[in-house]
Design a protein around this motif. Sequence first.
Motif, PDB file in Angstrom:
ATOM      1  N   ASN A 182      17.280   6.397  38.119  1.00 59.52           N
ATOM      2  CA  ASN A 182      16.372   6.710  39.217  1.00 59.52           C
ATOM      3  C   ASN A 182      14.919   6.428  38.882  1.00 59.52           C
ATOM      4  OD1 ASN A 182      18.488   7.559  40.809  1.00 59.52           O
ATOM      5  ND2 ASN A 182      18.300   9.705  40.244  1.00 59.52           N
TER       6      ASN A 182
ATOM      7  N   THR B 244      19.854   0.528  38.048  1.00 60.09           N
ATOM      8  CA  THR B 244      19.975   1.366  39.237  1.00 60.09           C
ATOM      9  C   THR B 244      21.180   0.956  40.067  1.00 60.09           C
ATOM     10  OG1 THR B 244      17.574   1.670  39.305  1.00 60.09           O
ATOM     11  CG2 THR B 244      18.797   2.161  41.325  1.00 60.09           C
ATOM     12  N   GLN B 245      21.322  -0.340  40.290  1.00 65.69           N
ATOM     13  CA  GLN B 245      22.471  -0.842  41.044  1.00 65.69           C
ATOM     14  C   GLN B 245      23.776  -0.565  40.297  1.00 65.69           C
ATOM     15  OE1 GLN B 245      23.320  -5.044  40.906  1.00 65.69           O
ATOM     16  NE2 GLN B 245      23.663  -5.120  43.118  1.00 65.69           N
TER      17      GLN B 245
ATOM     18  N   HIS C 295      24.433   1.784  38.097  1.00 68.32           N
ATOM     19  CA  HIS C 295      24.773   3.203  38.103  1.00 68.32           C
ATOM     20  C   HIS C 295      25.363   3.605  39.458  1.00 68.32           C
ATOM     21  CE1 HIS C 295      24.461   7.364  36.660  1.00 68.32           C
ATOM     22  NE2 HIS C 295      24.270   7.656  37.941  1.00 68.32           N
ATOM     23  N   ARG C 296      24.814   3.060  40.520  1.00 70.77           N
ATOM     24  CA  ARG C 296      25.344   3.362  41.853  1.00 70.77           C
ATOM     25  C   ARG C 296      26.797   2.915  41.964  1.00 70.77           C
ATOM     26  NH1 ARG C 296      22.003   0.510  44.612  1.00 70.77           N
ATOM     27  NH2 ARG C 296      20.377   2.102  44.529  1.00 70.77           N
ATOM     28  N   GLN C 297      27.103   1.753  41.366  1.00 65.36           N
ATOM     29  CA  GLN C 297      28.481   1.267  41.396  1.00 65.36           C
ATOM     30  C   GLN C 297      29.416   2.177  40.600  1.00 65.36           C
ATOM     31  OE1 GLN C 297      27.404  -2.713  39.989  1.00 65.36           O
ATOM     32  NE2 GLN C 297      28.242  -3.585  41.872  1.00 65.36           N
TER      33      GLN C 297
ATOM     34  N   GLU D   2      29.989   5.315  42.682  1.00 67.72           N
ATOM     35  CA  GLU D   2      30.891   5.053  43.816  1.00 67.72           C
ATOM     36  C   GLU D   2      32.324   4.867  43.345  1.00 67.72           C
ATOM     37  OE1 GLU D   2      29.141   1.674  45.667  1.00 67.72           O
ATOM     38  OE2 GLU D   2      27.547   2.833  46.657  1.00 67.72           O
TER      39      GLU D   2
END
Length: 405
Positions: free
Chosen positions: A255, A264-265, A267-269, A272
């Motif tokens: 973040n 960031t991308q 970690h989002r993956q 999810e």
Amino acid sequence: MQIHKVIKPAFVERFKCVGAECLISCCQGWNIFIEKKTHHRYLNADNTQISSIAKAHLRPTRKGKNHYSVITFDTQGQCPFIDENKLCSVQRELGEQALSPTCAIYPRITRRYADETRHSMTLSCPEVARLVLFDADSMMQHESEQLLANAKTNLIGQRQPVSQVSQVIHLFAWNLIQAQTHNIEENLMALAHFILYLQRIEFNLHQRFDEAQAYYHLLLTDLQTGESLLTAQPSAQSLALKVRALAVLGSLVANDASRDGYVTQGHRQVAEFLNVAELQDGAALGEKFATIDAQWLTLRQTSCLAAPHVLRNYLLYKIYHSHFPGTDVTTVMRQFYRMVLDYFYIKHLLSVKSLTEEVDQPLVLKTLASLAEKTLHSSTLDQRMNKAIDMINAGDDLSCLLLIG
């Protein structure tokens, strides 16, 4: 006069800026400070392009002569001195000697001790990451000696020395990671066992060196014969710790504002994919992490990570760059925890990525550089990382063993 040792790994000696070919430019997303002399040199340059850019984009801060001004970026978030070919117009028009110290030094790092100087570079530069990981002999250290005059000797005498015990521990750690195995996580676990042994003997290597060396050779034998030191099956405790570690790393690292969005991308993956809130029970969570472990095994066998030196070089870099265990051996387990967290995070970022796209060399380099930008370029990093580890480990640094493998 004093003999002073200078150490340079091969990757430091081979480094050359690749300019426009760089995967992530160092001329974006960061505060680029200009010291006073360079500030006025740019403002008063005979080259009208340089002087006009300086007048428009050098914002005085006057926080001392070394942080006299800061470059404000253009509408694309780039340094305004970068030209249409992604090359530095200051270097092109005024020469390399006109670069500010910040730009001239990066990505180089020099650490000076009483008896030696160690040269390194930061992995936040993708070209450095490429050299470290993918050149088989990149971590080979070249040593030279300098004969220093009395004036410099007096100055160096004010620096903190590295104790003989720290140097011996550094050598043991280096050799345990360097030992050839089919699974680098075994090397990490061997190092953990050796650290625990050192704590038991209270780092008393002066009187118990022979005993320590015997234990070190025992660990080497286990590595060479394939005797596994890893836990056979993940437990509910280890699964919970992994979820907690990923959550904390997300808040601390993913973040954070940065020059790029790769971590960031990524970690989002990961978030999810795990989708922890929707899982019915621990068995479902275990299956998710089992999938990640299987992907990691595949990456280690078939991707650009497959060569035996790649991940080994990464961990050797970590040991060299931090001069593990440094000048305070009492923090050795906390330092090791930091190393394990880095490896753990990279493993999960790349493994989840591999579910939807090819993990090739550029992707690996961008991920490592993006992560290093977050973990190697902060004056408050040590404080924040220690706080993060305290949140993860529930008061027990030994919990890092559950993150390995």
